[in-house]
Structures are given as structure tokens and as C-alpha cells.
Design a protein around this motif. Structure first.
Motif, PDB file in Angstrom:
ATOM      1  N   THR A  28      -0.790   4.407  26.663  1.00 59.57           N
ATOM      2  CA  THR A  28       0.432   3.302  26.490  1.00 59.57           C
ATOM      3  C   THR A  28       1.179   3.518  27.864  1.00 59.57           C
ATOM      4  O   THR A  28       1.453   4.518  28.545  1.00 59.57           O
ATOM      5  N   SER A  30       2.787   1.458  31.937  1.00 62.11           N
ATOM      6  CA  SER A  30       2.466   0.444  32.970  1.00 62.11           C
ATOM      7  C   SER A  30       1.233   0.846  33.803  1.00 62.11           C
ATOM      8  O   SER A  30       0.612  -0.008  33.926  1.00 62.11           O
ATOM      9  N   THR A  31       1.097   2.037  33.899  1.00 60.65           N
ATOM     10  CA  THR A  31      -0.101   2.768  34.647  1.00 60.65           C
ATOM     11  C   THR A  31      -1.421   2.254  33.732  1.00 60.65           C
ATOM     12  O   THR A  31      -2.303   1.749  34.072  1.00 60.65           O
ATOM     13  N   ASP A  88       5.058  11.316  32.002  1.00 61.51           N
ATOM     14  CA  ASP A  88       6.298  11.117  32.663  1.00 61.51           C
ATOM     15  C   ASP A  88       6.531  12.378  33.665  1.00 61.51           C
ATOM     16  O   ASP A  88       7.166  12.163  34.528  1.00 61.51           O
ATOM     17  N   LYS A  98       5.241  13.428  28.131  1.00 65.24           N
ATOM     18  CA  LYS A  98       4.995  11.887  27.640  1.00 65.24           C
ATOM     19  C   LYS A  98       5.962  11.339  26.595  1.00 65.24           C
ATOM     20  O   LYS A  98       6.472  12.453  26.005  1.00 65.24           O
ATOM     21  N   GLY A  99       5.981   9.967  26.693  1.00 67.63           N
ATOM     22  CA  GLY A  99       6.627   9.614  25.326  1.00 67.63           C
ATOM     23  C   GLY A  99       7.868   8.462  25.742  1.00 67.63           C
ATOM     24  O   GLY A  99       8.450   8.202  24.939  1.00 67.63           O
ATOM     25  N   ARG A 100       8.032   8.208  27.002  1.00 67.17           N
ATOM     26  CA  ARG A 100       8.845   7.452  27.466  1.00 67.17           C
ATOM     27  C   ARG A 100       8.784   6.234  26.847  1.00 67.17           C
ATOM     28  O   ARG A 100       9.747   5.415  26.424  1.00 67.17           O
ATOM     29  N   LYS A 125       5.594  11.578  39.847  1.00 69.47           N
ATOM     30  CA  LYS A 125       5.651  12.307  38.403  1.00 69.47           C
ATOM     31  C   LYS A 125       5.227  13.570  38.330  1.00 69.47           C
ATOM     32  O   LYS A 125       5.490  14.605  37.316  1.00 69.47           O
TER      33      LYS A 125
HETATM   34  O1  LIG Z   1       4.196   8.485  27.282  1.00 68.03           O
HETATM   35  C1  LIG Z   1       3.757   7.078  27.750  1.00 68.03           C
HETATM   36  C2  LIG Z   1       4.257   6.271  26.771  1.00 68.03           C
HETATM   37  O2  LIG Z   1       4.904   6.885  25.415  1.00 68.03           O
HETATM   38  C3  LIG Z   1       3.488   6.578  29.011  1.00 68.03           C
HETATM   39  O3  LIG Z   1       2.353   6.960  29.112  1.00 68.03           O
HETATM   40  C4  LIG Z   1       4.225   7.248  30.094  1.00 68.03           C
HETATM   41  O4  LIG Z   1       5.821   7.135  29.743  1.00 68.03           O
HETATM   42  C5  LIG Z   1       3.899   6.832  31.465  1.00 68.03           C
HETATM   43  O5  LIG Z   1       4.306   5.457  31.592  1.00 68.03           O
HETATM   44  P1  LIG Z   1       3.968   4.896  32.808  1.00 68.03           P
HETATM   45  O6  LIG Z   1       2.897   4.672  33.309  1.00 68.03           O
HETATM   46  O7  LIG Z   1       4.840   3.214  32.661  1.00 68.03           O
HETATM   47  O8  LIG Z   1       5.052   5.402  34.105  1.00 68.03           O
END
Ligand SMILES: O=C(CO)[C@H](O)[C@H](O)COP(=O)(O)O
Length: 229
Positions: A28, A30-31, A88, A98-100, A125
Motif C-alpha cells: 500500500t 504511493s511507491t 516510512d 510502516k503504516g502511514r 526514508k
Molecule cells: O506502510 C504503508 C502503508 O500502510 C506504506 O507502505 C508506507 O507508508 C510508504 O508509503 P509511500 O510509498 O506512499 O511513502
């Protein structure tokens, strides 16, 4: 390369690990969204066959369906060959926060079971120790949120209930729970803290992913770098 280009570069690099007939855990964020999009294109173009995705969230599921990645549930597969997800924070030992995106529980369930777990991040990161920049998201049973927030003071952490932005009240996860964002001063022993947090009744899962990543692809200004065991 700017951050967005770094994200695209690591997402493309991750495709090199996907082969025909693989079951792929879809992370989950954006990446990973770029990874799902690129994976779908390879499948639609016939360059990959019999590849199935196991989504870690509604976001991943919707993106996969849109991109043309056939989706299956965790309870429909015998094994997950590889999982690909963002993070994150990443420390030098490849421990993660993780978990944003509030999807940490399904992410951990799927990534723990994957034959290989590949993490996609840009260089912003990378941290010296976990907790340097980000709080640890903790998914909790809703009615227990206040008691758990108070208990976290024992760990010298300050916890905040995560509030929604396009809904009144708290964020509700895909599993119907709340998220506490717990700021720790410095996490010395990620594995120990991960286990201790999960021992608190009412905690469903926490966002420390210690000792689980096999490979971290880091997007940098000079290209994609690898951290591996
Ligand atoms: O742990 C997550 C979601 O629960 C995401 O993988 C994490 O927040 C990184 O997200 P992004 O690629 O948008 O920076």
C-alpha cells in the motif's frame, strides 16, 4: 532525480523479481502504486503470465483491478512468492516502520508469509534508528484506544489518535479499527518493542517490521541502490 522519480525507479527495479506464475503480495502507498501500475502493464502486454496479486488494502485492490492485475485473497492461495511494499523508515539493519497508510496489519500478515519481501523507498526514508522521524502506528480495537494510549506512557511514548481528513472523527482501518500514532524517543531494540507492543491487550498489530525485509531498493539521486542481508 526528484523523489517522485526515485519512487518510479525503485518500482521498475522491483519488476525484475517477478516471474510467470508468481503470487505477489501487493503493498500500500504511493511507491507501491507505481509498482502495481507497471506490473499491470506487463500482464496486459502478455510479458508476464499467470501472475496473481494478493492486496494488502482496499487501495492496493482497487489499483490492481484498474491496472489489470488479477486479484486473489490470502485465503485462496497456498503461498506468496514475493511481496513488494513501501516503508516510512528504514534503519541500517533493514528494520522498518510502516503504516502511514493505516494498512499495517494486512501488510504484516502478507509480508511475513512471503518467500521474499522487497521494500521500495526513496532515500529520504533512511534513518539511523527507528523512530527518528516517524511515530509508530498501532492498530487498536476502537474501544481500547484511550487505555492503550495511557499504557504507552510506560514506554515513554506519547500517542495520538489518528484523525481522518475527509471524514469526521478518527481514521477507521480496513479492518474496522483505530490507529494510535506513538512517538518514541529512540527505538533501541525494534524486535523487542514490536513484540512488547503486540502483548498489550487490544493492540491488533503495530507498525514495527523488525527482521522481515529481505531486500530494500533505495531510490537515490545517483540511481537505485540495494540493501540486502
Ligand atoms: O506502510 C504503508 C502503508 O500502510 C506504506 O507502505 C508506507 O507508508 C510508504 O508509503 P509511500 O510509498 O506512499 O511513502
Amino acid at each position: 532525480m526528484n523523489v517522485e522519480e526515485m519512487k518510479k525507479a525503485v518500482a521498475k527495479e522491483a519488476l525484475k523479481f517477478i516471474e510467470d506464475e508468481m503470487v505477489v503480495g501487493l503493498g500500500t502507498g504511493s511507491t507501491t502504486a507505481y509498482f502495481i501500475k507497471y506490473l499491470g502493464k506487463l500482464i496486459m502486454d502478455g510479458e508476464l503470465e499467470e501472475v496473481y496479486g494478493v492486496p494488502t488494502s482496499y487501495q492496493a485492490r482497487l489499483l490492481a483491478l484498474e491496472a489489470g492485475v488479477p486479484v486473489v485473497g490470502l485465503d485462496e492461495v497456498d503461498a506468496i512468492d514475493i511481496a513488494v511494499d513501501g516503508a516510512d523508515e528504514v534503519d541500517p539493519q533493514m528494520n522498518l516502520i510502516k503504516g502511514r497508510g493505516a494498512a499495517l496489519t494486512m501488510e504484516k500478515i502478507i509480508e511475513y508469509r512471503a518467500g521474499m519481501f522487497v521494500v521500495l523507498v526513496d532515500e529520504t526514508k533512511l534513518v539511523e534508528w527507528l523512530g527518528q522521524k516517524m511515530p509508530v502506528p498501532i492498530e487498536v480495537v476502537p474501544v481500547a484506544w484511550r487505555a492503550i494510549a495511557e499504557e504507552l506512557e510506560v514506554f515513554n511514548a506519547t500517542a495520538q489518535l489518528r484523525m481522518a481528513e475527509k471524514k469526521d472523527g478518527p481514521v477507521v482501518t480496513d479492518n474496522g479499527n483505530f490507529i494510535l500514532d506513538a512517538k518514541f524517543h529512540r527505538i533501541e531494540d525494534p524486535l523487542d518493542l514490536e513484540i512488547e507492543l503486540n502483548n498489550i491487550p487490544g493492540v491488533v498489530e503495530n507498525g514495527i517490521f523488525a527482521d522481515i525485509a529481505d531486500l530494500v531498493l533505495v531510490g537515490t539521486k545517483d540511481g537505485v541502490k540495494r540493501m540486502e542481508r
